[in-house]
Design a protein around this motif. Structure first.
Motif, PDB file in Angstrom:
ATOM      1  N   LEU A  29       0.804  -1.215   0.000  1.00 30.82           N
ATOM      2  CA  LEU A  29       0.000   0.000   0.000  1.00 30.82           C
ATOM      3  C   LEU A  29       0.841   1.271   0.000  1.00 30.82           C
ATOM      4  CD1 LEU A  29      -3.034  -0.994   2.251  1.00 30.82           C
ATOM      5  CD2 LEU A  29      -2.823  -1.023  -0.240  1.00 30.82           C
ATOM      6  N   ASP A  30       2.158   1.144   0.077  1.00 29.91           N
ATOM      7  CA  ASP A  30       3.021   2.312  -0.110  1.00 29.91           C
ATOM      8  C   ASP A  30       3.099   2.711  -1.583  1.00 29.91           C
ATOM      9  OD1 ASP A  30       5.397   1.462   2.494  1.00 29.91           O
ATOM     10  OD2 ASP A  30       3.712   2.871   2.506  1.00 29.91           O
ATOM     11  N   PHE A  31       2.590   1.858  -2.453  1.00 30.24           N
ATOM     12  CA  PHE A  31       2.684   2.112  -3.887  1.00 30.24           C
ATOM     13  C   PHE A  31       1.328   2.111  -4.587  1.00 30.24           C
ATOM     14  CE2 PHE A  31       7.195   2.211  -4.482  1.00 30.24           C
ATOM     15  CZ  PHE A  31       7.690   1.541  -3.374  1.00 30.24           C
ATOM     16  N   TYR A  32       0.262   2.021  -3.812  1.00 29.37           N
ATOM     17  CA  TYR A  32      -1.059   1.978  -4.432  1.00 29.37           C
ATOM     18  C   TYR A  32      -2.031   2.932  -3.746  1.00 29.37           C
ATOM     19  CZ  TYR A  32       0.021  -2.231  -7.112  1.00 29.37           C
ATOM     20  OH  TYR A  32       0.551  -3.131  -7.988  1.00 29.37           O
ATOM     21  N   THR A  33      -2.785   3.637  -4.568  1.00 29.25           N
ATOM     22  CA  THR A  33      -3.988   4.299  -4.093  1.00 29.25           C
ATOM     23  C   THR A  33      -5.107   3.272  -4.112  1.00 29.25           C
ATOM     24  OG1 THR A  33      -3.454   6.552  -4.794  1.00 29.25           O
ATOM     25  CG2 THR A  33      -5.774   5.956  -4.791  1.00 29.25           C
ATOM     26  N   ILE A  34      -5.946   3.309  -3.093  1.00 27.98           N
ATOM     27  CA  ILE A  34      -7.129   2.461  -3.076  1.00 27.98           C
ATOM     28  C   ILE A  34      -8.356   3.363  -3.059  1.00 27.98           C
ATOM     29  CG2 ILE A  34      -8.459   0.710  -1.850  1.00 27.98           C
ATOM     30  CD1 ILE A  34      -5.843  -0.369  -2.945  1.00 27.98           C
ATOM     31  N   SER A  49     -14.624   7.693  -2.896  1.00 31.28           N
ATOM     32  CA  SER A  49     -13.558   8.036  -1.964  1.00 31.28           C
ATOM     33  C   SER A  49     -12.262   7.379  -2.392  1.00 31.28           C
ATOM     34  CB  SER A  49     -13.917   7.568  -0.540  1.00 31.28           C
ATOM     35  OG  SER A  49     -12.942   8.000   0.390  1.00 31.28           O
ATOM     36  N   CYS A  50     -11.134   7.969  -1.960  1.00 34.07           N
ATOM     37  CA  CYS A  50      -9.845   7.355  -2.246  1.00 34.07           C
ATOM     38  C   CYS A  50      -8.866   7.724  -1.149  1.00 34.07           C
ATOM     39  CB  CYS A  50      -9.314   7.790  -3.609  1.00 34.07           C
ATOM     40  SG  CYS A  50      -9.011   9.554  -3.770  1.00 34.07           S
ATOM     41  N   ILE A  51      -7.818   6.886  -1.035  1.00 37.78           N
ATOM     42  CA  ILE A  51      -6.739   7.165  -0.094  1.00 37.78           C
ATOM     43  C   ILE A  51      -5.424   6.853  -0.804  1.00 37.78           C
ATOM     44  CG2 ILE A  51      -6.944   4.870   0.983  1.00 37.78           C
ATOM     45  CD1 ILE A  51      -6.136   6.297   3.649  1.00 37.78           C
ATOM     46  N   SER A  52      -4.502   7.806  -0.761  1.00 40.80           N
ATOM     47  CA  SER A  52      -3.248   7.661  -1.495  1.00 40.80           C
ATOM     48  C   SER A  52      -2.185   6.992  -0.629  1.00 40.80           C
ATOM     49  CB  SER A  52      -2.750   9.043  -1.928  1.00 40.80           C
ATOM     50  OG  SER A  52      -2.100   9.694  -0.849  1.00 40.80           O
ATOM     51  N   PRO A  53      -1.058   6.643  -1.230  1.00 43.70           N
ATOM     52  CA  PRO A  53       0.049   6.079  -0.437  1.00 43.70           C
ATOM     53  C   PRO A  53       0.538   7.018   0.660  1.00 43.70           C
ATOM     54  CG  PRO A  53       0.382   5.604  -2.752  1.00 43.70           C
ATOM     55  CD  PRO A  53      -0.781   6.547  -2.675  1.00 43.70           C
ATOM     56  N   PHE A  54       0.247   8.301   0.513  1.00 36.55           N
ATOM     57  CA  PHE A  54       0.665   9.275   1.526  1.00 36.55           C
ATOM     58  C   PHE A  54      -0.490   9.667   2.446  1.00 36.55           C
ATOM     59  CE2 PHE A  54       4.927  10.132   0.121  1.00 36.55           C
ATOM     60  CZ  PHE A  54       4.928   9.669  -1.175  1.00 36.55           C
ATOM     61  N   ILE A  69     -12.653   7.176   4.920  1.00 30.84           N
ATOM     62  CA  ILE A  69     -11.778   6.117   4.412  1.00 30.84           C
ATOM     63  C   ILE A  69     -10.528   6.076   5.269  1.00 30.84           C
ATOM     64  CG2 ILE A  69     -10.593   7.606   2.740  1.00 30.84           C
ATOM     65  CD1 ILE A  69     -10.602   5.200   0.787  1.00 30.84           C
ATOM     66  N   SER A  70     -10.035   4.864   5.505  1.00 31.58           N
ATOM     67  CA  SER A  70      -8.809   4.701   6.275  1.00 31.58           C
ATOM     68  C   SER A  70      -8.131   3.424   5.835  1.00 31.58           C
ATOM     69  CB  SER A  70      -9.107   4.663   7.775  1.00 31.58           C
ATOM     70  OG  SER A  70      -9.910   3.542   8.100  1.00 31.58           O
ATOM     71  N   ARG A  71      -6.916   3.228   6.309  1.00 28.97           N
ATOM     72  CA  ARG A  71      -6.228   2.001   5.922  1.00 28.97           C
ATOM     73  C   ARG A  71      -5.287   1.565   7.028  1.00 28.97           C
ATOM     74  NH1 ARG A  71      -1.336   3.417   1.809  1.00 28.97           N
ATOM     75  NH2 ARG A  71      -0.383   5.058   3.055  1.00 28.97           N
ATOM     76  N   ASP A  72      -4.988   0.272   7.033  1.00 33.01           N
ATOM     77  CA  ASP A  72      -4.004  -0.340   7.914  1.00 33.01           C
ATOM     78  C   ASP A  72      -2.989  -1.008   6.993  1.00 33.01           C
ATOM     79  OD1 ASP A  72      -2.552  -2.131   9.540  1.00 33.01           O
ATOM     80  OD2 ASP A  72      -4.200  -2.237  10.976  1.00 33.01           O
ATOM     81  N   TYR A  94     -17.459  -1.248  -4.468  1.00 33.99           N
ATOM     82  CA  TYR A  94     -16.237  -1.894  -4.941  1.00 33.99           C
ATOM     83  C   TYR A  94     -15.013  -1.137  -4.426  1.00 33.99           C
ATOM     84  CZ  TYR A  94     -19.382  -3.787  -8.549  1.00 33.99           C
ATOM     85  OH  TYR A  94     -20.410  -4.399  -9.222  1.00 33.99           O
ATOM     86  N   CYS A  95     -13.948  -1.869  -4.155  1.00 34.92           N
ATOM     87  CA  CYS A  95     -12.670  -1.201  -3.983  1.00 34.92           C
ATOM     88  C   CYS A  95     -11.811  -1.492  -5.211  1.00 34.92           C
ATOM     89  CB  CYS A  95     -11.965  -1.612  -2.696  1.00 34.92           C
ATOM     90  SG  CYS A  95     -11.574  -3.348  -2.502  1.00 34.92           S
ATOM     91  N   ALA A  96     -10.930  -0.572  -5.514  1.00 36.70           N
ATOM     92  CA  ALA A  96     -10.089  -0.678  -6.694  1.00 36.70           C
ATOM     93  C   ALA A  96      -8.750  -0.031  -6.407  1.00 36.70           C
ATOM     94  CB  ALA A  96     -10.759  -0.012  -7.892  1.00 36.70           C
ATOM     95  N   SER A  97      -7.732  -0.463  -7.128  1.00 38.52           N
ATOM     96  CA  SER A  97      -6.373   0.027  -6.900  1.00 38.52           C
ATOM     97  C   SER A  97      -5.879   0.844  -8.082  1.00 38.52           C
ATOM     98  CB  SER A  97      -5.429  -1.146  -6.672  1.00 38.52           C
ATOM     99  OG  SER A  97      -5.328  -1.932  -7.849  1.00 38.52           O
ATOM    100  N   THR A  98      -4.964   1.747  -7.775  1.00 36.38           N
ATOM    101  CA  THR A  98      -4.240   2.505  -8.787  1.00 36.38           C
ATOM    102  C   THR A  98      -2.776   2.465  -8.421  1.00 36.38           C
ATOM    103  OG1 THR A  98      -6.123   3.994  -9.051  1.00 36.38           O
ATOM    104  CG2 THR A  98      -3.995   4.730  -9.932  1.00 36.38           C
TER     105      THR A  98
END
Length: 124
Positions: A29-34, A49-54, A69-72, A94-98
């Motif tokens: 997840l350091d290299f993907y937006t979800i 919604s989206c969350i970036s690697p930063f 939105i949040s991530r672990d 749906y969730c999706a990656s970039t």
């Protein structure tokens, strides 16, 4: 193998809350937006919604102030906390990656992997 699996959907009354989860196996997840997307009945799929690697986050106007939105990163999980749900929130989520170490993200950005979705129904 890169795989996204959504869970947590269900039937909820208006005004209620749900937490959706997206398990991102195989992803760093350091290299993907979800991003989270929603397809309402009879409508096109749209980003919400989206969350970036930063950890930059962005929301569609329709959910801003109600969804979070949040991530672990360690667990490779991304969450969507939904509150004050309204019938218009009904749909398949749906969730999706970039791929890319981008600081910012867009709610309707280009994506490269998708999960199969989880149904959310808001109804009394």
């Amino acid at each position: 193998q890169l795989q996204l699996v959504e869970s947590g959907g269900g039937l909820v009354q208006p005004g209620g809350s749900l937490r959706l989860s997206c398990a991102a196996s195989g992803f760093d997840l350091d290299f993907y937006t979800i991003g989270w997307f929603r397809q309402a009945p009879g409508k096109d799929r749209a980003g919400i919604s989206c969350i970036s690697p930063f950890d930059y986050t962005k929301y569609a106007d329709s959910v801003a102030g109600r969804f979070t939105i949040s991530r672990d990163k360690a667990k490779k999980m991304v969450y969507l906390e939904m509150s004050d749900l309204i019938p218009e929130d009904t749909g398949v989520y749906y969730c999706a990656s970039t791929y890319g170490r981008y600081i910012y993200c867009q709610v309707d950005g280009q994506t490269d992997h998708w999960g199969r979705g989880t149904q959310v129904t808001v109804s009394s």
